[in-house]
Design an enzyme around this catalytic site. Sequence first.
Site, PDB file in Angstrom:
ATOM      1  N   HIS A   1       0.871  -1.177   0.000  1.00  0.00           N
ATOM      2  CA  HIS A   1       0.000   0.000   0.000  1.00  0.00           C
ATOM      3  C   HIS A   1       0.905   1.224   0.000  1.00  0.00           C
ATOM      4  CE1 HIS A   1      -3.071   2.893   1.068  1.00  0.00           C
ATOM      5  NE2 HIS A   1      -3.992   1.955   0.873  1.00  0.00           N
TER       6      HIS A   1
ATOM      7  N   HIS B   1       0.877  -5.045   2.232  1.00  0.00           N
ATOM      8  CA  HIS B   1      -0.543  -4.858   2.546  1.00  0.00           C
ATOM      9  C   HIS B   1      -1.375  -6.095   2.211  1.00  0.00           C
ATOM     10  CE1 HIS B   1      -4.113  -2.471   3.244  1.00  0.00           C
ATOM     11  NE2 HIS B   1      -4.545  -2.645   2.014  1.00  0.00           N
TER      12      HIS B   1
HETATM   13  C1  SIN Z   1      -7.469   1.620   1.751  1.00  0.00           C
HETATM   14  O1  SIN Z   1      -8.367   2.067   2.453  1.00  0.00           O
HETATM   15  O2  SIN Z   1      -6.698   2.318   1.098  1.00  0.00           O
HETATM   16  C2  SIN Z   1      -7.286   0.138   1.690  1.00  0.00           C
HETATM   17  C3  SIN Z   1      -8.259  -0.445   0.791  1.00  0.00           C
HETATM   18  C4  SIN Z   1      -7.731  -1.718   0.215  1.00  0.00           C
HETATM   19  O3  SIN Z   1      -6.731  -2.266   0.655  1.00  0.00           O
HETATM   20  O4  SIN Z   1      -8.322  -2.196  -0.746  1.00  0.00           O
END
Ligand code: SIN
Length: 570
Positions: free
Chosen positions: A280, A396
Site C-alpha cells: 500500500h 498490505h
Molecule cells: C485503503 O483504504 O486504502 C485500503 C483499501 C484496500 O486495501 O483495498
Amino acid sequence: MTPGRPGPVRQGTDRPVRRSAVVGAGVAGLQTALVLRRLDPHHEVLLLCKAALAESNTRYAQGGIAAVVPRRSGDRPAGTAGDPAGDPAEDSVEAHIADTLAAGAGLADPHAVAVLCRGAADGVRALERAGVVFDTGDTGNSGDSSARASLARGREAAHSAARILHIGGDATGAGLVAALVAAVRADEGIRVLEDTLVTRVLLDGPPGSTRGGAPRATGVEALSGGRKRQIEADAVVLATGGAGQLFEHTTNPVISTGDGVALAWRAGAVVADLEFFQFHPTSLDVPGNPLISEAVRGEGARLVDDTGRAFMTDHHPDGDLAPRDVVARAIASRLAPRLTSQLTDRTTGRGPRVRLDATALGAAFLARRFPSLTALTARHGLDWSADPVPVVPAAHYWMGGVRTDTEGRTSVPGLFAVGEVACTGVHGANRLASNSLLEGVVFGTRCAQAITAGGGAVPRFDAEALELDADGTPTQSFRRRDLQVLMSDHAGILRTQDGLDLARKHLASYHPGTDPEEANLLLCARLLVHAAADRERSSGAHFREDRAQAAPGHPVPSRSYVRATRGATP
Ligand code: SIN
C-alpha cells in the site's frame, strides 16, 4: 436438513457433510461460517482463531468495499452498459469488471473477476441483513440507515467511478467485524476457539500421494494453551489472511504470518501467483505503520516530496490516483536511500521523506469523513489539517496464495481456502483497491454453498513440483526482524535477480526452529522468492529493476507450484 430427504454428501464419498472447521476470523472466515449455518442449520461450525475473535486483518481495513449497487435500496443492481436495470451514466458492473482486469495487469482471471463483481450487490445485501450499516449521504459517515437513503460512495485509485461503500467514514473493517462477530456470537451452532493456532491439516494419507486417490483433509491439529489436539472435520476452510509480517513495513497485524499458505503447502495443495505482493503506498511513517486509506487521495490529497512538490504526475497520467503498484514504486524509489540504508538510519529516519498533503481538504471535512485517521494522526502528535504527514509504502495484501476455483476448492479434497489466503486469480498481478473485503464476502458465500452442497468435484491445477530443500542446508537460526529486512531489501517493491538470488541463499540457510509462526513465515518467504526469481519480467506488483520493461503482448502466465514429495506415485 429435511427428515427423510438425503442431505448433501462429502466430496468423493457417500457420507453427509456435518462439520466444518473454519480457520481464521476475518471477513472471509466469518462470512463462510455464517452462510454455512444459514444454509444448513444442522451444520456444526468450529471457528478457530489464533488471537481474539475480533482480531484480524479485516479489522484494520479503512477505505471500504467496492461494489456496484443500486442508488436506493429496493432498486435492482446496476447492470451492463445498455442494461436498463443499471445506471450506466454513473457506474456499471461491467465497468467494475474492466477496472479489476486492468489493475490485474493482464493476469487476472476473467471468470473469477466476473464472479466477484457480479456478486457484489448480493454480497452487500447479505451484509446488511447480517447487521452491517453502511454510510449514507454525499460524503458518508452520516449513519443514516433509513431504507431509502442513498449509500455514500467513495473513490479510490484505478476505479473509473466512485463505488467504494464505507462504514464510520474510514472504519469499514471495524464496522464489518463488529456486525459479523455479533452474528457469530449469537449463533449457538458456531463454536469459537480463540487463541488457538492450527498447526497442521490432517489428511487420510501421505501428502502428495496419488495412490488410491489424493488424500483428503479430515480435520486439523491445533495448539492452544501449550497443548496440541486433533479436531475432526468433514471440511477444512482456510481463511487465515495474508503474510504482511514477511516485510519490515506492513499494515497487517502481527498475526499475519502466512499460516494458511504454509498449512496448505505442507498438505500438498497447489499454490499460485506468489510473486505478487501488494504494497500500500501510504502507511503512516511511524512504528507499526498504520494504514492511511487511499480514499484520502480519492478525496483530493496529494503526495509531496521534501520540497512540497506534488510529484505523482511525473510517474503516471492519473497522478495520485494511479494504480497502487505505480504509486508505491514512485514513493519507494524516492525513499530508497533511506529504506535500504544501514539499520540505524532506517530507524532514526534520516534521509528523504514523502508526505501526504491533505491540508486542502480542511479540518472539518477531514474530521467528518476520516474520523479514525484524524484521531490516529493526532495520537502521533500530527495535525494533518495543517501539515502534510510522513508516509511510507507498506506490505498490505498477498495476491498469491492457495490455488482455488471460484468455490474455494483447493487441489486437496475436503480442503477449501477463501479470502486473502486463496488465489482464485481474481487479482492477477495487482489487486484493485477495496476488492478484498468484497472477495471475502463473495467467495466465502460461494465456498459455504459448495460445502453444504457436498463439496463438488476437486479441481485439477497444473503445477510444477518444487523441492525447496534443494536450495541449501539450514545452518543458522533467525529472528523475524532478520527475515523482514532481507525480504524488504531484496524481494519487496523493487527487485533484481542478484537480490533475489541472495535472498534465496540466506533463506535456505535459516533453520525453521520450533515456533510455528516463524516457520510459516520462513516457508512463505522461500516460496515467494522462488516464484519472484522465476518471473524475469515486471508485471503489476512484481517489479524487476534490472528488467523493468514488461514484455510486449500478454504477460507470461503465473506459475503454480506444489510440494515435491518423494515416493508419491506420479
Ligand atoms: C485503503 O483504504 O486504502 C485500503 C483499501 C484496500 O486495501 O483495498
